[in-house]
Design a protein around this motif. Structure first.
Motif, PDB file in Angstrom:
ATOM      1  N   ASP A 203      13.804  -0.438  -6.988  1.00  0.00           N
ATOM      2  CA  ASP A 203      12.352  -0.241  -6.966  1.00  0.00           C
ATOM      3  C   ASP A 203      11.699  -1.539  -6.513  1.00  0.00           C
ATOM      4  N   VAL A 204      11.190  -1.547  -5.284  1.00  0.00           N
ATOM      5  CA  VAL A 204      10.464  -2.708  -4.747  1.00  0.00           C
ATOM      6  C   VAL A 204       9.074  -2.258  -4.298  1.00  0.00           C
ATOM      7  N   SER A 205       8.498  -1.331  -5.027  1.00  0.00           N
ATOM      8  CA  SER A 205       7.175  -0.813  -4.689  1.00  0.00           C
ATOM      9  C   SER A 205       6.093  -1.850  -4.969  1.00  0.00           C
ATOM     10  N   CYS A 206       4.955  -1.667  -4.304  1.00  0.00           N
ATOM     11  CA  CYS A 206       3.774  -2.519  -4.515  1.00  0.00           C
ATOM     12  C   CYS A 206       4.110  -3.990  -4.269  1.00  0.00           C
ATOM     13  N   ASN A 207       4.680  -4.262  -3.096  1.00  0.00           N
ATOM     14  CA  ASN A 207       4.955  -5.617  -2.674  1.00  0.00           C
ATOM     15  C   ASN A 207       4.343  -5.837  -1.298  1.00  0.00           C
ATOM     16  N   ARG A 228       7.314   2.414  -2.058  1.00  0.00           N
ATOM     17  CA  ARG A 228       5.897   2.784  -2.033  1.00  0.00           C
ATOM     18  C   ARG A 228       4.991   1.556  -1.973  1.00  0.00           C
ATOM     19  N   ARG A 229       3.907   1.688  -1.252  1.00  0.00           N
ATOM     20  CA  ARG A 229       2.826   0.706  -1.158  1.00  0.00           C
ATOM     21  C   ARG A 229       3.346  -0.668  -0.726  1.00  0.00           C
ATOM     22  N   ASN A 230       3.842  -0.699   0.525  1.00  0.00           N
ATOM     23  CA  ASN A 230       4.221  -1.948   1.173  1.00  0.00           C
ATOM     24  C   ASN A 230       3.564  -1.992   2.548  1.00  0.00           C
ATOM     25  N   HIS A 231       4.110  -2.810   3.437  1.00  0.00           N
ATOM     26  CA  HIS A 231       3.558  -2.932   4.799  1.00  0.00           C
ATOM     27  C   HIS A 231       4.608  -2.559   5.840  1.00  0.00           C
ATOM     28  N   LEU A 232       5.454  -1.596   5.515  1.00  0.00           N
ATOM     29  CA  LEU A 232       6.520  -1.200   6.424  1.00  0.00           C
ATOM     30  C   LEU A 232       5.960  -0.410   7.602  1.00  0.00           C
ATOM     31  N   THR A 233       6.452  -0.740   8.804  1.00  0.00           N
ATOM     32  CA  THR A 233       6.058  -0.007  10.015  1.00  0.00           C
ATOM     33  C   THR A 233       7.213   0.828  10.559  1.00  0.00           C
ATOM     34  N   THR A 234       8.438   0.433  10.256  1.00  0.00           N
ATOM     35  CA  THR A 234       9.620   1.182  10.701  1.00  0.00           C
ATOM     36  C   THR A 234      10.592   1.323   9.538  1.00  0.00           C
ATOM     37  N   LEU A 235      11.437   2.322   9.643  1.00  0.00           N
ATOM     38  CA  LEU A 235      12.476   2.558   8.648  1.00  0.00           C
ATOM     39  C   LEU A 235      13.837   2.318   9.296  1.00  0.00           C
ATOM     40  N   SER A 250       5.857   6.338   0.632  1.00  0.00           N
ATOM     41  CA  SER A 250       4.428   6.612   0.717  1.00  0.00           C
ATOM     42  C   SER A 250       3.619   5.319   0.765  1.00  0.00           C
ATOM     43  N   CYS A 251       2.405   5.440   1.312  1.00  0.00           N
ATOM     44  CA  CYS A 251       1.451   4.324   1.366  1.00  0.00           C
ATOM     45  C   CYS A 251       2.024   3.137   2.134  1.00  0.00           C
ATOM     46  N   ASN A 252       2.540   3.404   3.336  1.00  0.00           N
ATOM     47  CA  ASN A 252       2.996   2.357   4.233  1.00  0.00           C
ATOM     48  C   ASN A 252       2.353   2.559   5.598  1.00  0.00           C
ATOM     49  N   ARG A 253       2.988   2.029   6.634  1.00  0.00           N
ATOM     50  CA  ARG A 253       2.448   2.147   7.993  1.00  0.00           C
ATOM     51  C   ARG A 253       3.493   2.742   8.931  1.00  0.00           C
ATOM     52  N   ASP A 273       3.795  10.465   2.095  1.00  0.00           N
ATOM     53  CA  ASP A 273       2.337  10.553   2.081  1.00  0.00           C
ATOM     54  C   ASP A 273       1.696   9.237   2.491  1.00  0.00           C
ATOM     55  N   ASN A 274       0.490   9.349   3.019  1.00  0.00           N
ATOM     56  CA  ASN A 274      -0.341   8.192   3.378  1.00  0.00           C
ATOM     57  C   ASN A 274       0.374   7.259   4.346  1.00  0.00           C
TER      58      ASN A 274
END
Length: 400
Positions: A203-207, A228-235, A250-253, A273-274
């Motif tokens: 779990d490295v969410s919200c970083n 969740r909730r990071n600044h990732l643009t690619t997987l 979710s909640c990335n880019r 999502d998001n």
């Protein structure tokens, strides 16, 4: 004799009258002085004297906060030495109590120091070689000491809600099964993360992660990944090699889901999502995992992703396009979609009895694939199929 008695009576009466007159002329005492005279206390100190010494305090009298806290910590150490579980949560500790030296904590297996004010991982904890679980949730930890590698029995570590900016390589030498590092300031994950071969939950969410290392594909035991909730643009495509059961991005880019993610056969939950998704489109992603996998399989059959057929993935038993039996091994009726987790609550299901826009898109898509293959064959000079046979194109049909 009678005259003498009369004279004495007159004298006594005169004395009593003078005393009464003096009392009437004297100022009357105030209320506190009057109470003081009745109680027999000194007029200068009306309040009773209190002995402030600790020995004078009774059993029911409250102790000072510092003394009560120290006794509480000592009691926690006594219980830890007996039970093997140390609980020092929510005590506003800025450092590990020095009184721990008076107790034998060598057999401690669980330590909870959450909701304190620790700025670093206590060095004393790194000497508890029998420690299996450690929670430093909601502190002010900014760095993890290198001596944490001494905890070779540690399987659970919670360092969420701290101020970590990186994870040290020494942390990746532990036999961790669960690592929770959410709500920090992590900008990247170390390449040494591949050393966590027993890790099952990450779990490295919200970083502040902008990318994932390719070495994350070496975590062969990973089941749960929360990004969740990071600044990732690619997987990274390496995630397709993992036996993931739950994936939260979710909640990335993220704009594109790699086509090779259709190989995640054990995946039960995926959250996209998001995100500004373009492939698959957001309308398909909101309908759930089955729709996403159908789209990825169609993309794999097209010529737009030829590199997916050449890429050697760890699950080598997969073909280019997955059949219904491969995608849905537990379903005797193929890829029938139940409509679960759909935004339209099942009003538009993929079935053979209904003609939907999704199926019209599927037909057009397959027609384009056939036409492109025919044009490609003509350009290469390949002879047409014998007996009017056409090339077989594998795709998923939701009919029962």
């Amino acid at each position: 004799r009678e005259r003498e008695r009369e004279k004495r009576g007159i004298i006594i009466i005169a004395q009593t009258s003078t005393e009464r007159a003096e009392k009437s002329c004297a100022p009357s005492p105030s209320g506190p002085e009057k109470r003081g005279r009745k109680l027999g206390t000194d007029r200068l100190s009306l309040s009773p004297r209190i002995d402030r010494s600790p020995m004078a305090a009774g059993d029911d009298s409250p102790l000072p906060a510092t003394i009560a806290a120290s006794r509480s910590v000592e009691k926690a150490f006594e219980e830890a030495a007996a039970s093997g579980a140390l609980s020092l949560a929510n005590r506003k500790l800025k450092e590990f109590p020095r009184t721990s030296r008076n107790f034998d904590l060598s057999d401690i297996t669980h330590a909870d120091l959450s909701k304190n004010r620790l700025s670093e991982v206590p060095e004393e904890l790194c000497h508890l070689i029998a420690l299996e679980t450690l929670s430093l949730y909601h502190n002010c930890v900014r760095g993890i000491t290198l001596s944490v590698c001494n905890l070779q029995a540690l399987t659970y570590l919670n360092v969420s809600r701290n101020q970590l900016s990186c994870l040290p390589p020494s942390l990746c030498q532990l036999p961790l099964r669960v690592l929770i590092a959410g709500n920090n300031k992590l900008s990247c994950l170390p390449p040494d993360i591949q050393g966590l071969v027993t890790l099952r939950q990450l779990d490295v969410s919200c970083n502040e992660l902008t990318a994932l290392p390719t070495e994350i594909g070496q975590l062969e035991s990973l089941r749960d990944l929360n990004l969740r909730r990071n600044h990732l643009t690619t997987l990274p495509e390496e995630l397709a090699e993992l036996p993931l059961v739950r994936l939260d991005v979710s909640c990335n880019r993220v704009t594109r889901v790699p086509v090779c993610y259709r190989h995640l056969r054990h995946l039960q939950t995926i959250n996209l999502d998001n995100n500004p998704l373009q492939s698959p489109p957001a309308q398909i992603c909101t309908k759930g995992k089955i729709h996403i996998f159908k789209y990825l399989n169609i993309e794999a059959c097209s010529k737009t992703a030829p590199e997916e057929f050449e890429r050697p993935l760890r699950p080598s038993g997969f073909n280019g396009c997955l059949s219904d039996q491969e995608l849905f091994p537990a379903r005797p009726y193929g890829g029938l979609d139940s409509g679960f987790n759909s935004v339209d609550s099942g009003s538009k299901r993929w079935s053979g009895n209904e003609s939907t826009d999704d199926f019209s898109e599927l037909s057009l898509r397959m027609a384009e694939i056939s036409r492109d293959q025919r044009h490609l064959r003509e350009e290469r000079g390949t002879p047409a199929p014998v007996n009017g046979e056409v090339d077989q194109v594998d795709f998923i049909v939701g009919n029962v």
